[in-house]
Write a protein that holds these residues in place. Sequence first.
Motif, PDB file in Angstrom:
ATOM      1  N   SER A  12       0.828  -1.212   0.000  1.00 24.64           N
ATOM      2  CA  SER A  12       0.000   0.000   0.000  1.00 24.64           C
ATOM      3  C   SER A  12       0.862   1.261   0.000  1.00 24.64           C
ATOM      4  O   SER A  12       0.572   2.228  -0.720  1.00 24.64           O
ATOM      5  CB  SER A  12      -0.928  -0.005   1.216  1.00 24.64           C
ATOM      6  N   GLU A  13       1.939   1.250   0.804  1.00 23.41           N
ATOM      7  CA  GLU A  13       2.811   2.430   0.877  1.00 23.41           C
ATOM      8  C   GLU A  13       3.532   2.678  -0.448  1.00 23.41           C
ATOM      9  O   GLU A  13       3.730   3.834  -0.838  1.00 23.41           O
ATOM     10  CB  GLU A  13       3.820   2.275   2.015  1.00 23.41           C
ATOM     11  N   ARG A  15       2.344   2.029  -3.426  1.00 18.21           N
ATOM     12  CA  ARG A  15       1.365   2.616  -4.345  1.00 18.21           C
ATOM     13  C   ARG A  15       1.028   4.047  -3.954  1.00 18.21           C
ATOM     14  O   ARG A  15       0.879   4.918  -4.821  1.00 18.21           O
ATOM     15  CB  ARG A  15       0.102   1.752  -4.371  1.00 18.21           C
ATOM     16  N   ARG A  16       0.901   4.321  -2.658  1.00 16.70           N
ATOM     17  CA  ARG A  16       0.579   5.678  -2.210  1.00 16.70           C
ATOM     18  C   ARG A  16       1.705   6.637  -2.549  1.00 16.70           C
ATOM     19  O   ARG A  16       1.460   7.780  -2.966  1.00 16.70           O
ATOM     20  CB  ARG A  16       0.316   5.702  -0.696  1.00 16.70           C
ATOM     21  N   ALA A  19       1.640   7.502  -6.202  1.00  9.48           N
ATOM     22  CA  ALA A  19       0.565   8.457  -6.484  1.00  9.48           C
ATOM     23  C   ALA A  19       0.957   9.861  -6.046  1.00  9.48           C
ATOM     24  O   ALA A  19       0.721  10.845  -6.770  1.00  9.48           O
ATOM     25  CB  ALA A  19      -0.718   8.012  -5.783  1.00  9.48           C
ATOM     26  N   ASP A  20       1.577   9.983  -4.882  1.00  6.41           N
ATOM     27  CA  ASP A  20       1.996  11.292  -4.380  1.00  6.41           C
ATOM     28  C   ASP A  20       3.018  11.951  -5.304  1.00  6.41           C
ATOM     29  O   ASP A  20       3.045  13.180  -5.453  1.00  6.41           O
ATOM     30  CB  ASP A  20       2.597  11.167  -2.978  1.00  6.41           C
ATOM     31  N   ARG A 121       8.900  12.616   1.087  1.00 11.78           N
ATOM     32  CA  ARG A 121       7.749  13.506   1.244  1.00 11.78           C
ATOM     33  C   ARG A 121       8.094  14.809   1.965  1.00 11.78           C
ATOM     34  O   ARG A 121       7.640  15.893   1.569  1.00 11.78           O
ATOM     35  CB  ARG A 121       6.633  12.782   1.995  1.00 11.78           C
ATOM     36  N   TYR A 130       0.627   7.163   8.093  1.00  9.29           N
ATOM     37  CA  TYR A 130       0.991   5.754   8.106  1.00  9.29           C
ATOM     38  C   TYR A 130       0.235   5.026   9.217  1.00  9.29           C
ATOM     39  O   TYR A 130      -0.070   5.625  10.254  1.00  9.29           O
ATOM     40  CB  TYR A 130       2.499   5.596   8.330  1.00  9.29           C
TER      41      TYR A 130
END
Length: 221
Positions: A12-13, A15-16, A19-20, A121, A130
């Motif tokens: 999940s991280e 993919r996130r 996207a970011d 980030r 998270y």
Amino acid sequence: MSAAATWQVVHSERRRLAADLSVVRDEQWLLPSLCPGWDIHDVLAHLVDTALTSRLSFVRDLVKARLDFDRANENGIAREKRQDPQDTIAALMEAADLTRTPPAHLATRLVEAIVHGEDIRRPLGIGGSYPEDAVAQALAYQLRTPVSFGGGRERAAGLRLIDRKTAAVWGQGDAVEADSIDLLLAVSGRQVDRERLKGSGASRLADTAAHTPTNPESPHR
């Protein structure tokens, strides 16, 4: 966390983060990350490399680097860093659901995903969020692992770390109260804004993090 739950967070991280990063401007890719010596694009390429790394390929790459972890990391970045950062993002998406890992504790996959996510980030001004249990597991691993192996045990010696959200506590000594993500970053050798850390041990942890960077001669940074 179970192995299945750990991998779910890692996938999940990845993919996130992809996207970011889809809206990052060209000039931003050269910004220094929180990881000493690497820019934003370097860290992204490293995440692609580690997502593709198996136990066998880790040993092969380490032998090729003459048992120099730092050189192996740099070779991996050079291998996976595309000319166009958007192509490196696409490579991370392609590798997002892989469950490959070098011969290390599975918690290192959480450390990689979360700490490197913030390495990217924060310099870009992108807020990260998270799962608390994943951050706690990554922090617990870093606290019991020596700096020489990519952990942060020495940085937190004599300190009592307190998560201000959950009141979870790690260690004994002078208190440092902060969000668990900031505790994880500081213990992992990243510079954290001092106002994020409170308590009698806050300055010591901030100073230690700033002056004891992640050991480049470790399996993960």
